[in-house]
Structure formats: structure tokens, C-alpha cells
Write an enzyme that holds these catalytic residues in place. Structure first.
Site, PDB file in Angstrom:
ATOM      1  CB  CYS A  77      -0.921   0.006   1.221  1.00  0.00           C
ATOM      2  SG  CYS A  77      -2.020   1.445   1.285  1.00  0.00           S
ATOM      3  CG  HIS A  90      -5.976   1.902   1.625  1.00  0.00           C
ATOM      4  ND1 HIS A  90      -5.094   2.387   2.561  1.00  0.00           N
ATOM      5  CD2 HIS A  90      -6.672   2.971   1.157  1.00  0.00           C
ATOM      6  CE1 HIS A  90      -5.243   3.705   2.652  1.00  0.00           C
ATOM      7  NE2 HIS A  90      -6.196   4.080   1.822  1.00  0.00           N
ATOM      8  CB  CYS A  91     -11.100   1.347   4.158  1.00  0.00           C
ATOM      9  SG  CYS A  91     -12.724   2.143   4.117  1.00  0.00           S
ATOM     10  CB  CYS A  94     -11.477   4.116   7.211  1.00  0.00           C
ATOM     11  SG  CYS A  94     -13.137   3.558   7.643  1.00  0.00           S
ATOM     12  CG  HIS A 104     -16.820   1.984   4.908  1.00  0.00           C
ATOM     13  ND1 HIS A 104     -15.903   2.386   5.852  1.00  0.00           N
ATOM     14  CD2 HIS A 104     -17.834   2.897   4.960  1.00  0.00           C
ATOM     15  CE1 HIS A 104     -16.330   3.484   6.443  1.00  0.00           C
ATOM     16  NE2 HIS A 104     -17.510   3.817   5.921  1.00  0.00           N
ATOM     17  CB  CYS A 105     -21.200  -1.330   7.241  1.00  0.00           C
ATOM     18  SG  CYS A 105     -22.984  -1.430   7.496  1.00  0.00           S
ATOM     19  CB  CYS A 111     -13.771  -0.387   8.199  1.00  0.00           C
ATOM     20  SG  CYS A 111     -13.375   0.087   6.513  1.00  0.00           S
TER      21      CYS A 111
END
Length: 284
Positions: A77, A90-91, A94, A104-105, A111
Site C-alpha cells: 500500500c 485499504h479502505c 477510512c 465499509h458499512c 469498516c
């Protein structure tokens, strides 16, 4: 009294699991997966891609990393400056790398990953029971409404609205909860269900599938008395996960080619060269 007791038990469990899903922060990879100051300075100042790949390869040799990118390279990353552990992603919302990221909700604004996946599943389960219980207890008043026994105009609106909302959420949650139960039984995340993880021998959608019981224990732990409580009991630390390939390699009786052929995976090692195995993945 019995109705009220059951109602409040379900309500407490519903709120408890929802709270744990929201406020349990996603776990990020440990320090050993991050670049040291010397490696980071060396990596950023290096213009030759082959030398950059060599730096990442030296870091990966010290880590329990087995998954690769689509072209067989080291998962790296560039935003977090770290080697990604297996099942870590990786989000972009976030802006961090999350261990065993599922998705991701937006409903919990968090997350869902290794740290709170069990809480999320229990939240769905208790929400489902909560809606079912409300619909079941209100249904008899709905029948009275149709037979004309319910004369209060305000009560009619409340009964119809409550029954409609409970059934609507029950149906939607039933499909979502059923899907995640299927994922748990196969030991997959939502991301892995859409894109199979890639190992050194190629992609394998069942690479982490250890069998139904062990798959459940991965999420809920070995203590069955804790399975239905929103208490952290998942196995491991989120950095390493047992894999079917390693288990079969340790037990020759399980290493038969037919089992791999059923999944459409060729388990013969491929000598694709060092260049492809050291490629860099840059994810957003």
C-alpha cells in the site's frame, strides 16, 4: 410480562451489538509491516523499479505473507507505506489499511473487519429476531383491524405502520444475514467473494476454507458459550490466517490433486521468474 421480558432482552442485545459494531475501531497492521525510516527513505529516493521491488521483497521475506497481487507480486500500500498482511485491504473512506477487511458499512459508519465482524453478524442476527418478534406480536392486532374489532383510529395507523416496517426490515435483513452466514461457512470476506485471493500458485477462492466447524471458530472462537454474546472471541490477531494449502502440505493424506481440480485450480508450481513475483500492487 413474558412479552416485555423477551422484548427488552432482544432490545438490549440489539443495542449492544450495534454499539460494538460502531465503536469497535478497525485494527490496522502492526509496526513490523510498516516501512522503517531507513527503508522508506531508501525506497522513495530510488528511481529504479527493480531496486524498489527488491526492497519490498526483502521486507516480505521476514513476514508471514502468502497472498499476492493478480500478477503474482508483493501486496504493498503506497498510501500507508506498508506490506499488506493476508486479507488486509485499504479502505478509501477510512483512509487506513484494515485487517481482514470485509466491507465499509454505511449503516454503522464503520469498516467491518477482523475486529468487529463477529459483532456485525450478531447485530444482523438480533435485528432479525427483533423485527420478527415485533411482527409476530403485532400480527394479532392486525387481524383485529381487518375484522373490525379494532375501533381506535390512531391504533389502526400504528399497527399497520409497525407491522409494515417490521416485515420490510425482516425481509431485507434475512437476505443480508443469510449471505454473510454463507460467507462464514466458506471462510470468505465480501471482497474475497467478488475477487478470489491470489496465492503463490494462483487464485483460489477456497484458500482459507478449513471446513465448516473451523470456519465458524475463526470468527466466533472455540468457546461456544461466547458465540452469542458481543464479546471479542475471534481466533488469531488478524495478521495471519490458516490456509488450506498449508494444512494439506503438512498432512500428505489430504494433499490430493483431485480436491484442487474440483475448484478449477492448477496446483502445479509455475516458474514465472523473480520479476513477476516481486511486482508492486498500488491499491486505493
Amino acid at each position: 410480562v413474558a412479552y416485555l421480558i423477551i422484548f427488552h432482552i432482544l432490545f438490549v442485545l440489539f443495542v449492544w451489538t450495534y454499539w460494538k459494531s460502531i465503536f469497535t475501531l478497525p485494527v490496522q497492521p502492526g509496526k513490523k509491516y510498516h516501512m522503517s525510516y531507513a527503508d522508506k527513505e531508501r525506497y522513495e529516493n530510488e528511481e529504479r523499479p527493480e531496486v524498489q521491488r527488491q526492497i519490498l521483497a526483502e521486507m516480505a521475506r521476514k513476514l508471514p505473507v502468502y497472498t499476492r497481487t493478480g500478477n503474482g507480486g508483493i501486496r504493498f500500500c503506497d498510501r500507508c507505506q506498508l506490506i499488506k498482511p493476508d486479507r488486509c485491504h485499504h479502505c478509501s473512506i477510512c483512509a487506513i489499511c484494515v485487517l481482514k477487511m470485509d466491507h465499509h458499512c454505511p449503516w454503522v459508519n464503520n469498516c467491518i473487519g477482523f475486529s468487529n465482524y463477529k459483532f456485525f453478524l450478531l447485530f444482523l442476527a438480533y435485528s432479525l429476531l427483533y423485527c420478527l418478534y415485533i411482527a409476530a406480536t403485532v400480527f394479532k392486532y392486525f387481524l383485529k383491524y381487518w375484522t373490525g374489532e379494532l375501533t381506535n383510529g390512531r391504533s389502526k395507523f400504528h399497527v399497520l405502520f409497525l407491522l409494515f416496517v417490521a416485515i420490510m426490515f425482516f425481509v431485507s435483513l434475512m437476505f443480508l444475514f443469510g449471505y454473510h452466514c454463507w460467507l462464514v461457512s466458506r471462510n470468505r470476506s465480501t471482497l474475497e467473494a467478488f475477487s478470489a485471493p491470489v496465492f503463490q500458485n494462483g487464485p483460489d477462492k477456497n484458500g482459507f476454507n478449513l471446513g465448516f466447524v473451523k470456519n465458524l471458530q475463526q470468527v466466533f472462537g472455540e468457546e461456544k458459550k461466547l458465540w452469542l454474546l458481543p464479546i471479542a472471541s475471534s481466533q488469531g490477531d488478524g495478521h495471519f490466517f490458516p490456509m488450506r494449502a498449508l494444512c494439506e502440505a503438512q498432512n500428505p493424506l489430504l494433499a490430493n490433486e483431485e480436491q484442487w481440480e474440483d475448484d478449477g485450480i492448477d496446483e502445479e508450481p509455475h516458474d514465472s521468474g523473480e520479476a513477476s513475483s516481486l511486482a508492486i500492487e498500488r491499491e486505493t
